[in-house]
Motif scaffolding. Structure first.
Motif, PDB file in Angstrom:
ATOM      1  N   GLU A 143       0.803  -1.228   0.000  1.00 49.27           N
ATOM      2  CA  GLU A 143       0.000   0.000   0.000  1.00 49.27           C
ATOM      3  C   GLU A 143       0.834   1.275   0.000  1.00 49.27           C
ATOM      4  O   GLU A 143       0.276   2.374  -0.010  1.00 49.27           O
ATOM      5  N   CYS A 144       2.156   1.139   0.005  1.00 55.07           N
ATOM      6  CA  CYS A 144       2.998   2.334  -0.084  1.00 55.07           C
ATOM      7  C   CYS A 144       2.910   2.901  -1.498  1.00 55.07           C
ATOM      8  O   CYS A 144       2.511   2.206  -2.430  1.00 55.07           O
ATOM      9  N   GLU A 145       3.304   4.157  -1.667  1.00 56.01           N
ATOM     10  CA  GLU A 145       3.202   4.809  -2.973  1.00 56.01           C
ATOM     11  C   GLU A 145       4.462   4.597  -3.800  1.00 56.01           C
ATOM     12  O   GLU A 145       5.554   5.011  -3.400  1.00 56.01           O
ATOM     13  N   TRP A 146       4.293   3.932  -4.948  1.00 61.05           N
ATOM     14  CA  TRP A 146       5.407   3.750  -5.887  1.00 61.05           C
ATOM     15  C   TRP A 146       5.750   5.104  -6.510  1.00 61.05           C
ATOM     16  O   TRP A 146       6.906   5.458  -6.676  1.00 61.05           O
ATOM     17  N   GLU A 147       4.716   5.829  -6.830  1.00 55.39           N
ATOM     18  CA  GLU A 147       4.831   7.216  -7.264  1.00 55.39           C
ATOM     19  C   GLU A 147       3.527   7.895  -6.904  1.00 55.39           C
ATOM     20  O   GLU A 147       2.582   7.243  -6.454  1.00 55.39           O
ATOM     21  N   GLU A 148       3.455   9.203  -7.077  1.00 55.15           N
ATOM     22  CA  GLU A 148       2.256   9.946  -6.690  1.00 55.15           C
ATOM     23  C   GLU A 148       0.996   9.365  -7.329  1.00 55.15           C
ATOM     24  O   GLU A 148       0.888   9.275  -8.552  1.00 55.15           O
ATOM     25  N   GLY A 149       0.072   8.919  -6.470  1.00 54.96           N
ATOM     26  CA  GLY A 149      -1.206   8.404  -6.968  1.00 54.96           C
ATOM     27  C   GLY A 149      -1.206   6.946  -7.386  1.00 54.96           C
ATOM     28  O   GLY A 149      -2.231   6.434  -7.826  1.00 54.96           O
ATOM     29  N   LYS A 150      -0.072   6.254  -7.249  1.00 57.96           N
ATOM     30  CA  LYS A 150      -0.018   4.844  -7.636  1.00 57.96           C
ATOM     31  C   LYS A 150       0.693   4.037  -6.555  1.00 57.96           C
ATOM     32  O   LYS A 150       1.824   4.348  -6.182  1.00 57.96           O
ATOM     33  N   THR A 151       0.008   3.009  -6.044  1.00 62.82           N
ATOM     34  CA  THR A 151       0.600   2.185  -4.997  1.00 62.82           C
ATOM     35  C   THR A 151       1.583   1.172  -5.591  1.00 62.82           C
ATOM     36  O   THR A 151       1.586   0.928  -6.805  1.00 62.82           O
ATOM     37  N   CYS A 152       2.361   0.578  -4.716  1.00 61.78           N
ATOM     38  CA  CYS A 152       3.343  -0.417  -5.153  1.00 61.78           C
ATOM     39  C   CYS A 152       2.650  -1.657  -5.729  1.00 61.78           C
ATOM     40  O   CYS A 152       3.117  -2.236  -6.709  1.00 61.78           O
ATOM     41  N   VAL A 153       1.526  -2.040  -5.127  1.00 60.66           N
ATOM     42  CA  VAL A 153       0.829  -3.216  -5.637  1.00 60.66           C
ATOM     43  C   VAL A 153       0.193  -2.923  -6.993  1.00 60.66           C
ATOM     44  O   VAL A 153       0.080  -3.820  -7.844  1.00 60.66           O
ATOM     45  N   VAL A 216     -10.644   8.075   6.942  1.00 58.06           N
ATOM     46  CA  VAL A 216      -9.778   7.474   5.926  1.00 58.06           C
ATOM     47  C   VAL A 216     -10.553   7.241   4.633  1.00 58.06           C
ATOM     48  O   VAL A 216     -10.091   7.585   3.539  1.00 58.06           O
ATOM     49  N   GLU A 217     -11.744   6.669   4.750  1.00 56.04           N
ATOM     50  CA  GLU A 217     -12.564   6.388   3.570  1.00 56.04           C
ATOM     51  C   GLU A 217     -12.984   7.678   2.856  1.00 56.04           C
ATOM     52  O   GLU A 217     -13.045   7.722   1.625  1.00 56.04           O
ATOM     53  N   TYR A 218     -13.258   8.724   3.639  1.00 54.28           N
ATOM     54  CA  TYR A 218     -13.616  10.019   3.058  1.00 54.28           C
ATOM     55  C   TYR A 218     -12.457  10.584   2.230  1.00 54.28           C
ATOM     56  O   TYR A 218     -12.646  11.045   1.098  1.00 54.28           O
ATOM     57  N   LEU A 219     -11.250  10.537   2.790  1.00 58.21           N
ATOM     58  CA  LEU A 219     -10.071  11.058   2.087  1.00 58.21           C
ATOM     59  C   LEU A 219      -9.784  10.265   0.811  1.00 58.21           C
ATOM     60  O   LEU A 219      -9.438  10.830  -0.224  1.00 58.21           O
ATOM     61  N   ARG A 228      -3.030   4.058   2.656  1.00 55.71           N
ATOM     62  CA  ARG A 228      -1.900   4.370   3.531  1.00 55.71           C
ATOM     63  C   ARG A 228      -1.766   5.879   3.739  1.00 55.71           C
ATOM     64  O   ARG A 228      -1.588   6.349   4.865  1.00 55.71           O
ATOM     65  N   LYS A 229      -1.866   6.633   2.644  1.00 54.33           N
ATOM     66  CA  LYS A 229      -1.732   8.087   2.735  1.00 54.33           C
ATOM     67  C   LYS A 229      -2.877   8.667   3.556  1.00 54.33           C
ATOM     68  O   LYS A 229      -2.682   9.624   4.331  1.00 54.33           O
ATOM     69  N   ALA A 230      -4.071   8.133   3.394  1.00 55.67           N
ATOM     70  CA  ALA A 230      -5.225   8.606   4.155  1.00 55.67           C
ATOM     71  C   ALA A 230      -5.048   8.321   5.646  1.00 55.67           C
ATOM     72  O   ALA A 230      -5.399   9.142   6.497  1.00 55.67           O
ATOM     73  N   LYS A 231      -4.476   7.155   5.954  1.00 56.42           N
ATOM     74  CA  LYS A 231      -4.233   6.816   7.358  1.00 56.42           C
ATOM     75  C   LYS A 231      -3.182   7.742   7.966  1.00 56.42           C
ATOM     76  O   LYS A 231      -3.294   8.154   9.120  1.00 56.42           O
ATOM     77  N   LEU A 232      -2.142   8.050   7.166  1.00 53.78           N
ATOM     78  CA  LEU A 232      -1.094   8.951   7.642  1.00 53.78           C
ATOM     79  C   LEU A 232      -1.689  10.319   7.989  1.00 53.78           C
ATOM     80  O   LEU A 232      -1.244  10.977   8.931  1.00 53.78           O
ATOM     81  N   ASP A 233      -2.697  10.737   7.214  1.00 56.44           N
ATOM     82  CA  ASP A 233      -3.376  11.999   7.501  1.00 56.44           C
ATOM     83  C   ASP A 233      -4.218  11.872   8.765  1.00 56.44           C
ATOM     84  O   ASP A 233      -4.196  12.750   9.632  1.00 56.44           O
ATOM     85  N   ALA A 234      -4.948  10.762   8.872  1.00 59.13           N
ATOM     86  CA  ALA A 234      -5.862  10.574  10.011  1.00 59.13           C
ATOM     87  C   ALA A 234      -5.126  10.502  11.344  1.00 59.13           C
ATOM     88  O   ALA A 234      -5.604  11.017  12.357  1.00 59.13           O
ATOM     89  N   ILE A 235      -3.943   9.888  11.361  1.00 61.61           N
ATOM     90  CA  ILE A 235      -3.226   9.722  12.634  1.00 61.61           C
ATOM     91  C   ILE A 235      -2.577  11.016  13.122  1.00 61.61           C
ATOM     92  O   ILE A 235      -1.936  11.030  14.178  1.00 61.61           O
ATOM     93  N   GLN A 236      -2.756  12.094  12.341  1.00 59.96           N
ATOM     94  CA  GLN A 236      -2.318  13.396  12.853  1.00 59.96           C
ATOM     95  C   GLN A 236      -3.167  13.785  14.066  1.00 59.96           C
ATOM     96  O   GLN A 236      -2.740  14.575  14.907  1.00 59.96           O
TER      97      GLN A 236
END
Length: 245
Positions: A143-153, A216-219, A228-236
Motif C-alpha cells: 500500500e505504499c506509494e510507488w509514485e504519486e497516486g499509484k501504490t506499489c501493488v 480514511v474512507e472520506y479522504l 496508507r496516505k489517508a491513514k497517515l493523515d488521520a493519525i495526525q
C-alpha cells in the motif's frame, strides 16, 4: 486396545487411499504449474528481447517521454503522442515516430549509454534480490506509494498484466524502482509515523460524528489518495492512535 468393525475399517482405509491419491495429484499439479511458470517466464523474456530489437530498429528506444516537444506550450513528447492518438486515432508507435521528428524528442547517445548502465545495475540488483527473496519479500509494502497516486501493488499489477512478469519478480522490480515500496525504508525515513500506523485505531473518534476509519474512507473517495496516505493523515489526530486517545 480398541477394535472396530471390519466394514468401518475398510471404509477408513478407502478414505485414506482416496486422500493420499488427492495429495499426490495436488503435488503433481503444483509441480506442473511451477514448470509452466518457468517456461512462460523464459518465453516472456524471449518476447521482451525481440520487442527490444524491433523497437531499436525503428529508433523508438530513443523516444524521450518527458522531453519537451514544444517549449513555448510546455507540451511533453508523451503528451504529443497522446494528443495524436486521441485526435487522429494514430497508432501509438506511429505517433511516437511522428513526435520524434522533433530532435528534442530523441535521446542522445549519452542518454542511451546512461540508460544502458542503469538497466544493467537494475538487473543485477533484481537478480540479487530474487536470490534472497524468501527473506526479502516481507519487506515489500503493497500500500505504499510507488509514485504519486499509484501504490506499489498497482505497479506490480501493471508489470504482471502488461509484460507478464511473474508477481514475485514484479514485486522485486517495484522495490528496486522505488525505495518507497520497502517497509525498511519507510521505517527509516518515517520512523514515528510507522509506529503510529501500526497502532491505527479505526473505531476511535476522529471528530464528533466521524470515526478514524470513516475519515480514511472520506479522504480516499474525495481526494483519490491511497489508504496508507489517508491513514497517515488521520493519525495526525492523537485520538486515531491506540493508547493516545
Amino acid at each position: 486396545l480398541k477394535f472396530i468393525d471390519m466394514n468401518e475399517y475398510n471404509s477408513k482405509v478407502k478414505e485414506i487411499d482416496i486422500v493420499t491419491k488427492k495429495i499426490a495429484l495436488g503435488e503433481s499439479m503444483f509441480e506442473r504449474a511451477v514448470a509452466d511458470i518457468k517456461s512462460m517466464d523464459a518465453e516472456r523474456e524471449q518476447y521482451v528481447q525481440e520487442k527490444s530489437k524491433l523497437t531499436a530498429s525503428l529508433d523508438l528506444d530513443r523516444f524521450c517521454h518527458m522531453c519537451l516537444w514544444s517549449k513555448s506550450q510546455q507540451i511533453t513528447c508523451a503528451s504529443r503522442v497522446k494528443a495524436l492518438q486521441r485526435t487522429y486515432d494514430t497508432p501509438r508507435h506511429t505517433a511516437m515516430m511522428s513526435a520524434m521528428k522533433k530532435e528534442s524528442c530523441r535521446k542522445s547517445d549519452e542518454d542511451m549509454e546512461k540508460r544502458a548502465r542503469q538497466e544493467k545495475r537494475k538487473k543485477t540488483k533484481e537478480a540479487e534480490l530474487m536470490e534472497h527473496w524468501a527473506e526479502k519479500k516481507k519487506d515489500f509494502c503493497a500500500e505504499c506509494e510507488w509514485e504519486e497516486g499509484k501504490t506499489c501493488v498497482e505497479r506490480v499489477n501493471f508489470l504482471n498484466e502488461r509484460y507478464l512478469i511473474p508477481r514475485e519478480r514484479a514485486k522485486a522490480t517495484a522495490m528496486i524502482e522505488s525505495n518507497e515500496c520497502k517497509f525498511s525504508h519507510q521505517k527509516k525515513a518515517h520512523g514515528p509515523q510507522e509506529e503510529k500506523l501500526a497502532n491505527f485505531c479505526p473505531q476511535c473518534q476522529w471528530g464528533p460524528h466521524l470515526t478514524c476509519q470513516q475519515r480514511v474512507e472520506y479522504l480516499m473517495y474525495t481526494y483519490k489518495v491511497t489508504q496508507r496516505k489517508a491513514k497517515l493523515d488521520a493519525i495526525q489526530k492523537p485520538t486515531c492512535v491506540k493508547g493516545r486517545a
